[in-house]
Design a protein around this motif. Structure first.
Motif, mmCIF file in Angstrom:
data_model
loop_
_atom_site.group_PDB
_atom_site.id
_atom_site.type_symbol
_atom_site.label_atom_id
_atom_site.label_comp_id
_atom_site.label_asym_id
_atom_site.label_seq_id
_atom_site.Cartn_x
_atom_site.Cartn_y
_atom_site.Cartn_z
ATOM 1 N N LYS A 1 0.846 -1.200 0.000
ATOM 2 C CA LYS A 1 0.000 0.000 0.000
ATOM 3 C C LYS A 1 0.871 1.235 0.000
ATOM 4 C CE LYS A 1 -3.931 -1.934 2.442
ATOM 5 N NZ LYS A 1 -4.637 -1.943 3.732
ATOM 6 N N SER A 2 0.318 2.303 -0.535
ATOM 7 C CA SER A 2 1.088 3.537 -0.648
ATOM 8 C C SER A 2 0.218 4.751 -0.415
ATOM 9 C CB SER A 2 1.644 3.722 -2.061
ATOM 10 O OG SER A 2 2.186 2.575 -2.559
ATOM 11 N N ILE A 3 0.904 5.849 -0.236
ATOM 12 C CA ILE A 3 0.233 7.134 -0.344
ATOM 13 C C ILE A 3 0.939 7.867 -1.474
ATOM 14 C CG2 ILE A 3 -0.738 7.424 1.965
ATOM 15 C CD1 ILE A 3 1.708 8.892 2.796
ATOM 16 N N THR B 1 -0.738 0.051 -4.056
ATOM 17 C CA THR B 1 0.247 0.619 -4.974
ATOM 18 C C THR B 1 -0.147 0.382 -6.432
ATOM 19 O OG1 THR B 1 1.895 0.149 -3.313
ATOM 20 C CG2 THR B 1 2.720 0.643 -5.500
ATOM 21 N N ARG C 1 -4.503 7.379 -1.519
ATOM 22 C CA ARG C 1 -3.980 6.342 -0.642
ATOM 23 C C ARG C 1 -4.647 5.019 -0.995
ATOM 24 N NH1 ARG C 1 -4.654 7.019 5.843
ATOM 25 N NH2 ARG C 1 -4.000 4.945 6.427
ATOM 26 N N LYS D 1 -8.124 11.277 -1.535
ATOM 27 C CA LYS D 1 -8.384 11.971 -0.275
ATOM 28 C C LYS D 1 -8.684 13.451 -0.478
ATOM 29 C CE LYS D 1 -7.998 8.147 1.607
ATOM 30 N NZ LYS D 1 -9.278 7.470 1.870
#
Ligand code: NI
Length: 138
Positions: free
Chosen positions: A55-57, A109, A106, A87
């Motif tokens: 997972k990423s932001i 990925t 978010r 977001k």
């Protein structure tokens, strides 16, 4: 709860170790362990990103010509389709006919890359980039 640490032994050529020590001093690390931990985290994140895992932001930036037919409509449709992941966004008017948008998102990925590619390939979008932070525990 704090995780117990494992001790490992690493063999390095003296020249490589010298370079490493010189670099960690420049980067203000207090000791090798902290620098190695960060290097390992970065190695994992870099490869997870390459493989599209985890997972990423991310922050996607796009520059587009707002007068191009349907570009705004398409940008909004894509963002609504992925509204769970997006977001916030910022829009500013760069010039008479160009706009810049920053989209903060978010999620997985792989999905972030998918959204970035969909936005980038829209007619009217002239430039795009993505700043991505991966390997966070959230
Ligand atoms: Ni604008």
């Amino acid at each position: 709860m704090k995780e117990k640490v494992s001790r490992i032994g690493v063999s390095l050529e003296p020249s490589l170790l010298k370079k490493f020590d010189s670099m960690i001093e420049k980067m203000y690390y207090k000791n090798r362990s902290e620098a190695i931990r960060d290097a390992v985290r970065e190695y994992i994140a870099k490869n997870e990103l390459k493989l599209g895992k985890g997972k990423s932001i991310g922050v996607i930036s796009i520059i587009y010509k707002h007068s191009k037919r349907n570009v705004i409509k398409n940008l909004i449709e894509i963002q609504h389709f992925y509204s769970q992941m997006i977001k916030t966004n910022l829009h500013f008017h760069l010039s008479k006919d160009k706009c810049m948008e920053l989209i903060i998102l978010r999620g997985k990925t792989k999905k972030l890359k998918e959204i970035k590619n969909k936005l980038t390939s829209l007619p009217g979008v002239e430039k795009s980039d993505m700043l991505i932070t991966i390997g966070l525990d959230f």
